[in-house]
Write a protein that holds these residues in place. Sequence first.
Motif, PDB file in Angstrom:
ATOM      1  N   TYR A 752       0.953  -1.355   0.025  1.00  0.00           N
ATOM      2  CA  TYR A 752      -0.136  -0.168   0.098  1.00  0.00           C
ATOM      3  C   TYR A 752       0.778   1.215  -0.037  1.00  0.00           C
ATOM      4  O   TYR A 752       0.689   2.381  -0.392  1.00  0.00           O
ATOM      5  CB  TYR A 752      -0.815   0.011   1.326  1.00  0.00           C
ATOM      6  CG  TYR A 752      -0.242   0.251   2.462  1.00  0.00           C
ATOM      7  CD1 TYR A 752      -0.230   1.431   2.970  1.00  0.00           C
ATOM      8  CD2 TYR A 752       0.491  -0.720   3.283  1.00  0.00           C
ATOM      9  CE1 TYR A 752       0.475   1.849   4.224  1.00  0.00           C
ATOM     10  CE2 TYR A 752       0.868  -0.353   4.346  1.00  0.00           C
ATOM     11  CZ  TYR A 752       1.070   0.948   5.000  1.00  0.00           C
ATOM     12  OH  TYR A 752       1.819   1.249   6.079  1.00  0.00           O
ATOM     13  N   THR A 753       2.091   1.134   0.352  1.00  0.00           N
ATOM     14  CA  THR A 753       2.840   2.414   0.511  1.00  0.00           C
ATOM     15  C   THR A 753       3.147   2.841  -0.879  1.00  0.00           C
ATOM     16  O   THR A 753       3.535   4.073  -1.214  1.00  0.00           O
ATOM     17  CB  THR A 753       4.324   1.980   1.164  1.00  0.00           C
ATOM     18  OG1 THR A 753       4.805   0.986   0.469  1.00  0.00           O
ATOM     19  CG2 THR A 753       4.141   1.507   2.645  1.00  0.00           C
ATOM     20  N   TYR A 754       3.344   2.166  -1.821  1.00  0.00           N
ATOM     21  CA  TYR A 754       3.372   2.721  -3.096  1.00  0.00           C
ATOM     22  C   TYR A 754       2.172   3.748  -3.491  1.00  0.00           C
ATOM     23  O   TYR A 754       2.393   4.611  -4.376  1.00  0.00           O
ATOM     24  CB  TYR A 754       3.465   1.497  -4.116  1.00  0.00           C
ATOM     25  CG  TYR A 754       4.834   0.881  -4.047  1.00  0.00           C
ATOM     26  CD1 TYR A 754       5.891   1.056  -5.027  1.00  0.00           C
ATOM     27  CD2 TYR A 754       5.096  -0.176  -3.427  1.00  0.00           C
ATOM     28  CE1 TYR A 754       7.294   0.573  -4.994  1.00  0.00           C
ATOM     29  CE2 TYR A 754       6.133  -0.659  -3.301  1.00  0.00           C
ATOM     30  CZ  TYR A 754       7.159  -0.404  -3.850  1.00  0.00           C
ATOM     31  OH  TYR A 754       8.599  -0.989  -3.885  1.00  0.00           O
ATOM     32  N   VAL A 755       1.090   3.136  -3.332  1.00  0.00           N
ATOM     33  CA  VAL A 755       0.013   4.000  -3.474  1.00  0.00           C
ATOM     34  C   VAL A 755      -0.388   5.088  -2.841  1.00  0.00           C
ATOM     35  O   VAL A 755      -0.621   6.303  -3.298  1.00  0.00           O
ATOM     36  CB  VAL A 755      -1.433   3.356  -3.475  1.00  0.00           C
ATOM     37  CG1 VAL A 755      -2.790   3.792  -3.485  1.00  0.00           C
ATOM     38  CG2 VAL A 755      -1.422   1.951  -4.254  1.00  0.00           C
ATOM     39  N   ILE A 756       0.054   5.249  -1.591  1.00  0.00           N
ATOM     40  CA  ILE A 756       0.129   6.240  -0.724  1.00  0.00           C
ATOM     41  C   ILE A 756       1.038   7.272  -1.184  1.00  0.00           C
ATOM     42  O   ILE A 756       0.623   8.513  -1.238  1.00  0.00           O
ATOM     43  CB  ILE A 756       0.448   5.815   0.816  1.00  0.00           C
ATOM     44  CG1 ILE A 756      -0.597   5.116   1.366  1.00  0.00           C
ATOM     45  CG2 ILE A 756       0.743   6.984   1.590  1.00  0.00           C
ATOM     46  CD1 ILE A 756      -1.862   5.711   1.655  1.00  0.00           C
ATOM     47  N   ASN A 757       2.295   6.849  -1.462  1.00  0.00           N
ATOM     48  CA  ASN A 757       3.144   7.868  -2.039  1.00  0.00           C
ATOM     49  C   ASN A 757       2.817   8.479  -3.406  1.00  0.00           C
ATOM     50  O   ASN A 757       2.882   9.907  -3.621  1.00  0.00           O
ATOM     51  CB  ASN A 757       4.628   7.080  -2.303  1.00  0.00           C
ATOM     52  CG  ASN A 757       5.153   6.895  -1.217  1.00  0.00           C
ATOM     53  OD1 ASN A 757       5.089   7.359  -0.020  1.00  0.00           O
ATOM     54  ND2 ASN A 757       6.200   5.870  -0.985  1.00  0.00           N
ATOM     55  N   LEU A 776      -8.451  10.459   0.250  1.00  0.00           N
ATOM     56  CA  LEU A 776      -8.373   8.905  -0.087  1.00  0.00           C
ATOM     57  C   LEU A 776      -7.046   8.261   0.524  1.00  0.00           C
ATOM     58  O   LEU A 776      -7.128   7.160   1.073  1.00  0.00           O
ATOM     59  CB  LEU A 776      -8.167   8.916  -1.871  1.00  0.00           C
ATOM     60  CG  LEU A 776      -9.337   9.064  -2.538  1.00  0.00           C
ATOM     61  CD1 LEU A 776      -9.035   9.251  -4.012  1.00  0.00           C
ATOM     62  CD2 LEU A 776     -10.449   8.176  -2.308  1.00  0.00           C
ATOM     63  N   LYS A 777      -5.955   9.059   0.591  1.00  0.00           N
ATOM     64  CA  LYS A 777      -4.641   8.678   1.284  1.00  0.00           C
ATOM     65  C   LYS A 777      -5.157   8.256   2.873  1.00  0.00           C
ATOM     66  O   LYS A 777      -4.786   7.200   3.476  1.00  0.00           O
ATOM     67  CB  LYS A 777      -3.493   9.865   1.072  1.00  0.00           C
ATOM     68  CG  LYS A 777      -2.319   9.688   2.125  1.00  0.00           C
ATOM     69  CD  LYS A 777      -1.428  10.812   1.856  1.00  0.00           C
ATOM     70  CE  LYS A 777      -0.533  10.662   3.114  1.00  0.00           C
ATOM     71  NZ  LYS A 777      -1.216  11.039   4.351  1.00  0.00           N
ATOM     72  N   GLY A 787      -6.207  -3.828   9.028  1.00  0.00           N
ATOM     73  CA  GLY A 787      -5.625  -4.890   8.441  1.00  0.00           C
ATOM     74  C   GLY A 787      -6.052  -4.961   6.735  1.00  0.00           C
ATOM     75  O   GLY A 787      -5.961  -6.235   6.330  1.00  0.00           O
ATOM     76  N   GLU A 788      -6.758  -4.027   6.605  1.00  0.00           N
ATOM     77  CA  GLU A 788      -7.306  -3.946   4.948  1.00  0.00           C
ATOM     78  C   GLU A 788      -6.699  -2.911   4.070  1.00  0.00           C
ATOM     79  O   GLU A 788      -5.710  -2.214   4.634  1.00  0.00           O
ATOM     80  CB  GLU A 788      -8.850  -3.623   5.184  1.00  0.00           C
ATOM     81  CG  GLU A 788      -9.489  -4.910   5.819  1.00  0.00           C
ATOM     82  CD  GLU A 788     -11.040  -4.693   5.713  1.00  0.00           C
ATOM     83  OE1 GLU A 788     -11.521  -3.794   5.090  1.00  0.00           O
ATOM     84  OE2 GLU A 788     -11.735  -5.712   6.433  1.00  0.00           O
ATOM     85  N   LEU A 789      -6.809  -3.296   3.130  1.00  0.00           N
ATOM     86  CA  LEU A 789      -6.045  -2.329   1.936  1.00  0.00           C
ATOM     87  C   LEU A 789      -4.509  -2.277   1.980  1.00  0.00           C
ATOM     88  O   LEU A 789      -3.689  -1.385   1.751  1.00  0.00           O
ATOM     89  CB  LEU A 789      -6.794  -1.007   1.842  1.00  0.00           C
ATOM     90  CG  LEU A 789      -8.249  -0.939   1.614  1.00  0.00           C
ATOM     91  CD1 LEU A 789      -8.595   0.528   1.546  1.00  0.00           C
ATOM     92  CD2 LEU A 789      -8.552  -1.623   0.275  1.00  0.00           C
ATOM     93  N   THR A 790      -4.025  -3.335   2.589  1.00  0.00           N
ATOM     94  CA  THR A 790      -2.690  -3.513   2.663  1.00  0.00           C
ATOM     95  C   THR A 790      -1.779  -4.015   1.521  1.00  0.00           C
ATOM     96  O   THR A 790      -0.860  -3.610   1.334  1.00  0.00           O
ATOM     97  CB  THR A 790      -2.330  -4.417   3.768  1.00  0.00           C
ATOM     98  OG1 THR A 790      -2.893  -5.515   3.335  1.00  0.00           O
ATOM     99  CG2 THR A 790      -2.592  -4.094   5.281  1.00  0.00           C
ATOM    100  N   SER A 791      -2.585  -4.684   0.375  1.00  0.00           N
ATOM    101  CA  SER A 791      -2.052  -5.067  -0.560  1.00  0.00           C
ATOM    102  C   SER A 791      -2.810  -4.638  -1.824  1.00  0.00           C
ATOM    103  O   SER A 791      -3.985  -4.466  -1.944  1.00  0.00           O
ATOM    104  CB  SER A 791      -1.814  -6.613  -0.714  1.00  0.00           C
ATOM    105  OG  SER A 791      -1.614  -7.136  -1.892  1.00  0.00           O
ATOM    106  N   TRP A 792      -2.094  -4.144  -2.951  1.00  0.00           N
ATOM    107  CA  TRP A 792      -2.891  -3.507  -4.225  1.00  0.00           C
ATOM    108  C   TRP A 792      -2.382  -4.042  -5.261  1.00  0.00           C
ATOM    109  O   TRP A 792      -1.182  -4.493  -5.706  1.00  0.00           O
ATOM    110  CB  TRP A 792      -2.361  -1.969  -4.275  1.00  0.00           C
ATOM    111  CG  TRP A 792      -3.040  -1.297  -3.092  1.00  0.00           C
ATOM    112  CD1 TRP A 792      -2.797  -1.216  -1.766  1.00  0.00           C
ATOM    113  CD2 TRP A 792      -4.288  -0.495  -3.220  1.00  0.00           C
ATOM    114  NE1 TRP A 792      -3.796  -0.439  -1.090  1.00  0.00           N
ATOM    115  CE2 TRP A 792      -4.590  -0.041  -2.063  1.00  0.00           C
ATOM    116  CE3 TRP A 792      -5.156  -0.078  -4.525  1.00  0.00           C
ATOM    117  CZ2 TRP A 792      -5.711   0.955  -1.943  1.00  0.00           C
ATOM    118  CZ3 TRP A 792      -5.914   0.846  -4.145  1.00  0.00           C
ATOM    119  CH2 TRP A 792      -6.217   1.101  -3.145  1.00  0.00           C
ATOM    120  N   ASN A 793      -3.262  -4.271  -6.151  1.00  0.00           N
ATOM    121  CA  ASN A 793      -3.002  -4.541  -7.698  1.00  0.00           C
ATOM    122  C   ASN A 793      -3.204  -3.178  -8.623  1.00  0.00           C
ATOM    123  O   ASN A 793      -3.814  -2.361  -8.225  1.00  0.00           O
ATOM    124  CB  ASN A 793      -4.114  -5.503  -8.368  1.00  0.00           C
ATOM    125  CG  ASN A 793      -4.170  -6.834  -7.767  1.00  0.00           C
ATOM    126  OD1 ASN A 793      -2.885  -7.323  -7.206  1.00  0.00           O
ATOM    127  ND2 ASN A 793      -5.016  -7.450  -7.526  1.00  0.00           N
TER     128      ASN A 793
END
Length: 952
Positions: A752-757, A776-777, A787-793
């Motif tokens: 998720y850190t990539y999306v946050i950045n 959204l951030k 524990g949700e939205l930790t992994s992203w496609n």
Amino acid sequence: MPNIFRENEHQVIQIVQTLLHNTPDKTQITIQVLNEKIDLAILLDPKYKDNLDREYVIEELIRRYSVWIGQDNILINESGHIPWLTNERKKEWKYWHRYKQWQDKKLPWVALKALDDSTDRILGLLEDPERTDPWDRRGLVVGHVQSGKTGNFTGLICKAADAGYKIIIVLAGMHNNLRSQTQMRLDEGFLGYETHPDPDKIRIIGVGNIDSGVLRPNYVTNRTDKGDFSQNLAKVAGISPEQRPWLFVVKKNKTVLQRLHKWIHDHVATTTDYESGRKIVTNFPLLVIDDEADHASVDTGEQGFDEGVPDENYQPKAINSLIRQILHLFSRKAYIGYTATPFANIYIHEQAETKHEGKDLFPESFIINLAAPSNYIGPSRVFGVNEGENKRKDQLPIIHEVDDHNTDEGKAGWMPTNHKSGHKPYHESEFGIPLSLVQAIDSFILACTVRQLRKQGDEHSSMLIHVTRFNAVQTEVFEKVDEYVKKISQRIIRGIDNQDVLSRLKYLWEDDFIPTNIRMNEEVPDLCSESLPTWEAVEQLLPEIMEQINVRMINGTAKDALDYADSVGGLKVIAIGGDKLARGLTLEGLCVSYFLRASKMYDTLMQMGRWFGYRAGYLDLCRLYTTTDLVKWFQHIADASLELREEFNLMIDSGGTPRDYGLKVQSHSVLLVTSPVKMRNGKKLLLSFSNSLNETVSFYHDKEILEKNFNSLKYLVNKLPKPSAIPSRKGNTSENSNLNIERHYYWENISYTYVINFLEQYTTHKESYKVNNVLLKNFIEKMVKKGELTSWNIVLKSGGLLDRPVNISESITVYRAERAINGRHNDRYAIRKLLSSSDECIPLSNQEWEEALRLTIENAKKNPDKDKKTPTVPNGISTRIVRGKGIENISNGRPEEGLLIIYLPEDPNNLYPNSDIPFVGFGLSFPFSHLDEKVEYIVNNTEWEMNYDSSI
């Protein structure tokens, strides 16, 4: 010619409907069968055959038997409820049976059955009025604008009276004309006689013509302009313990409600509550019907809570307080709100309560979504359905966009957008009004003429002119419109100096009416009427029609509503008004609307949409003249309304409650749905983005911001690992995609850190009130802690502009995606839709894709307002449900997995400055979640006033 044989044909239609009532399969009703039944009807009375237009009768019967209705859907909280309504209990009902018999003359059988079923469901969700211990049920019935809500609650009142409810209070809007109109409808459908302050002037009407003997409910209010609950009525009214119910139809007015509360307290409340010492009513069960429940009834203050406990000394706003006080007087009560726009009601806190008023009006017991018949013309019928990538389908060809009402970006002209009460509308045309308004009036004249030729002349026909909320400006408009109508009436009726008028009408006939009729017969034959008459027939009838058309300004008196009921034959009226026309008041037979009022609030716009409803036999004659911006907003809310109804249906399947629906409405990415109030400083909105798609549709074209957003994309891509191809799963193959998948790039299981950045570096446009990078951030970060939205496609998609490649990195090149502009704006590039309809399906497995498609198809069956074609691709709502919840007994949900989709949109026909730097657009798709995490969004008073507020 006049419709002298109309009643003859109506009698035959009614008899044939009766003969066909018990036909089990209505699809077997052919023209041959109809002819056979018509022959049987004629045998009953040979007079029916005289001059019978058999073709007209058959067409009308086919129309009635072509109607179908989806199913009502209900979110229920069963706490404290005891089921009670059985067939045995309904055997001796009389009020309902005469109402049903009366409606049978007008409604298709399927619509009448739907009315019976839905009112049974609603009544069954209330408590048994014979139950003697204290009970309190509060619900909300959500219909469609102009879809027949009054007919529904009239049927409910009849059944409630049969069941044993003794005091029935109908809260009927805030103006005399709406209260009077509602009283008249209930006079016809429930009381059976015309209410009047003078008993000698009462006459039998409506259901009273079926049975006016034993069935005679008591009335307190009457249909006259001064017929609301008053001091004089309070003096003479007296409740006695008898069988007949009492009906009150009152305005939502502080003085009226205070009188009613005092009268109930002084004359009806005969018991003292042991614990509180309050006077209460224990011997009469109460039913309150709140029409337009989102208007005035909702408390616009903000009650404080201390660790979840409400401040019991808080003082709600006057109307809300008085409605609650009346309910609080009764130990056995039911409250039902009716509205097409329930969003203000949803903002009511479910735990709000005070010592003096009792509980607030949140619909804690149930919310029911009424299904609309297939012949209902709603937002998606008028404005079409979004297909993604700026494409719409099935928009009716009845919309004319106008721009000759103002100049200089709405600051000057005949009716500038932000005009004041002292504005003097001036137009340089020879008529003193814009040519678009001249054409709209001419269209109404032609529509009235054709309706007469189609044997609809004894039905009402109306035109709406809604251009200002100020009475003084309305007066100016009225004078000019009335002058124009009188001038052309004289020329047409006298046949002198009429060539210009007739030439203009003939041109409109050939340029608009004929092609529109042809197109609608091709595109929506089930909603369209027969071919048009000849121009010669129209021209011959014009003088007679012009004598019947009158122009009226609607100012809120009961007379505005009374004229429909009291007119002999069909009233043909051009109604000019503002707020009094904008909510609740029905314009019978509305054919043409000229509408300039601007608002971005969902509920205000929807309520202003008086053109929605039923247009049997004359839909092809209807016209809507409005601005490009309003067309855009109505398209926007048509899509959002459809989506919310689909969300509602899916919530039922997942065991949701009324509160769950409230959270979804509050968090909708498009709809800042209702003015929170005229607040002094600011208003906090708590938003959840779970189970939603949030995509950028407005973009700055400032060079610095363009470069910043493009750099945020390049930074993201360069930090990500090597991409892979989009998985070759069902729905992702080339035949189901707008482009070959090799042109797209895909990353799975990204932190998720990539999306946050990415969001931290990106700047969303200020017009994107909820698609806001900071909001959204913050939401993602909150969900990660749970524990949700930790992994992203992540998907980077190419578009179809192969001559516009963009190098993102040394190894990644994508093509810009064609997205047409959505209106011209000086400060932004705006589009309607960024993502393609199948984009959210990309992460689904084949089984998940099949399950999402199944949910999509099931939902489509429940929505008559949608295209009848079976969907072939899952919609976004179903996709997000499946991603978050999984498939029962097959796969687990993945609420920890978000989806980021990126495009580079461009309109090749309207290149903006700095177009060498690509626009970067993104969509964030959040899966279904059981969590209730929200982020705070503060809107200041000025922002509401400028963009969302309304005086309505």
